[in-house]
Design a protein around this motif. Sequence first.
Motif, mmCIF file in Angstrom:
data_model
loop_
_atom_site.group_PDB
_atom_site.id
_atom_site.type_symbol
_atom_site.label_atom_id
_atom_site.label_comp_id
_atom_site.label_asym_id
_atom_site.label_seq_id
_atom_site.Cartn_x
_atom_site.Cartn_y
_atom_site.Cartn_z
ATOM 1 N N PHE A 120 0.832 -1.208 0.000
ATOM 2 C CA PHE A 120 0.000 0.000 0.000
ATOM 3 C C PHE A 120 0.865 1.256 0.000
ATOM 4 O O PHE A 120 0.587 2.222 -0.724
ATOM 5 C CB PHE A 120 -0.924 -0.001 1.221
ATOM 6 C CG PHE A 120 -1.713 1.265 1.376
ATOM 7 C CD1 PHE A 120 -2.845 1.492 0.604
ATOM 8 C CD2 PHE A 120 -1.307 2.248 2.282
ATOM 9 C CE1 PHE A 120 -3.568 2.675 0.729
ATOM 10 C CE2 PHE A 120 -2.017 3.431 2.410
ATOM 11 C CZ PHE A 120 -3.157 3.640 1.635
ATOM 12 N N HIS A 123 2.347 1.729 -3.501
ATOM 13 C CA HIS A 123 1.314 2.206 -4.436
ATOM 14 C C HIS A 123 0.984 3.671 -4.158
ATOM 15 O O HIS A 123 0.792 4.468 -5.089
ATOM 16 C CB HIS A 123 0.059 1.350 -4.325
ATOM 17 C CG HIS A 123 0.191 -0.007 -4.948
ATOM 18 N ND1 HIS A 123 0.682 -0.192 -6.229
ATOM 19 C CD2 HIS A 123 -0.122 -1.256 -4.483
ATOM 20 C CE1 HIS A 123 0.681 -1.485 -6.519
ATOM 21 N NE2 HIS A 123 0.203 -2.148 -5.479
ATOM 22 N N LEU A 124 0.914 4.021 -2.883
ATOM 23 C CA LEU A 124 0.653 5.407 -2.519
ATOM 24 C C LEU A 124 1.785 6.312 -2.980
ATOM 25 O O LEU A 124 1.545 7.422 -3.496
ATOM 26 C CB LEU A 124 0.480 5.522 -1.002
ATOM 27 C CG LEU A 124 0.195 6.935 -0.449
ATOM 28 C CD1 LEU A 124 -1.111 7.470 -1.016
ATOM 29 C CD2 LEU A 124 0.160 6.908 1.072
ATOM 30 N N VAL A 128 1.419 9.521 -5.367
ATOM 31 C CA VAL A 128 1.953 10.803 -4.912
ATOM 32 C C VAL A 128 2.984 11.335 -5.903
ATOM 33 O O VAL A 128 3.018 12.534 -6.216
ATOM 34 C CB VAL A 128 2.574 10.662 -3.504
ATOM 35 C CG1 VAL A 128 3.357 11.922 -3.132
ATOM 36 C CG2 VAL A 128 1.488 10.398 -2.469
#
Length: 251
Positions: A120, A123-124, A128
């Motif tokens: 996660f 992926h974040l 960003v």
Amino acid sequence: MSTPKREFESWLIAIWGLAAYASMAASMLALAALMIGLWPQPVAVPPGSAIGINLTLLVLFGIQHSVMARSWFKRWSPLPESMERSGYVLVSSLALIAVCWLWRPLDGMAWRIDHGVARFALHLGFVVGLGWTVVSTFLIDHAHFVGLRQALAPWRGTGTSRDLEFQTPGLYRIVRHPMMTGTFLVLWSTPEMSWDRLLLALGLSVYIRIGVIFEERDLVRTFGLTYRAYQRTVPMLVPGLRPRIRRRVAV
């Protein structure tokens, strides 16, 4: 006084600029898709050939990107000022799309992260990075940066040039090259990195780092002591990292 010929030319230049802008968006999407494994891969070739093809693509992309950015090339270019920047954007974008299209896969994974929280986070970081890169272009002058302002100037009946003014809005207060920071996040924020994508990430990262050095020299020549002071207080690529600059920088 406007003539039908001049109006027709202004429309062609505007279309040229819009095509360059569309190609840039397409190239960014192509690179993002390739880095997360969604880009359709061509027929596999032996590992040695794949590495050779991929390295050749990276070198050719770097040469094109660097040569067209040099001031001597701009002086030599037959394109008028209204088409020059969008021409660079168009050719560079098509070159990046070609890299993605011709990129050859390599078997195996450099790493694969299965931990839910880590996946996660990566992926974040990717999302960003994309947002960071796009926002950075709007903080200074997005339309001028991508050549749209110049290409639309004849159609609007306005000038193509702008006053060079040193600014540090938003993200530029915490890092000198936020667009490159975002690009690094896009290249490296992935829980699944194949060997060929690792080669791509390494190659583009090296090119970006070298390119930033040359850009810094141009900025020092343009803004002098103002940019030198900026270098001393704001990190180059990593927010929060203490700036390190050479004592002697040619102005």
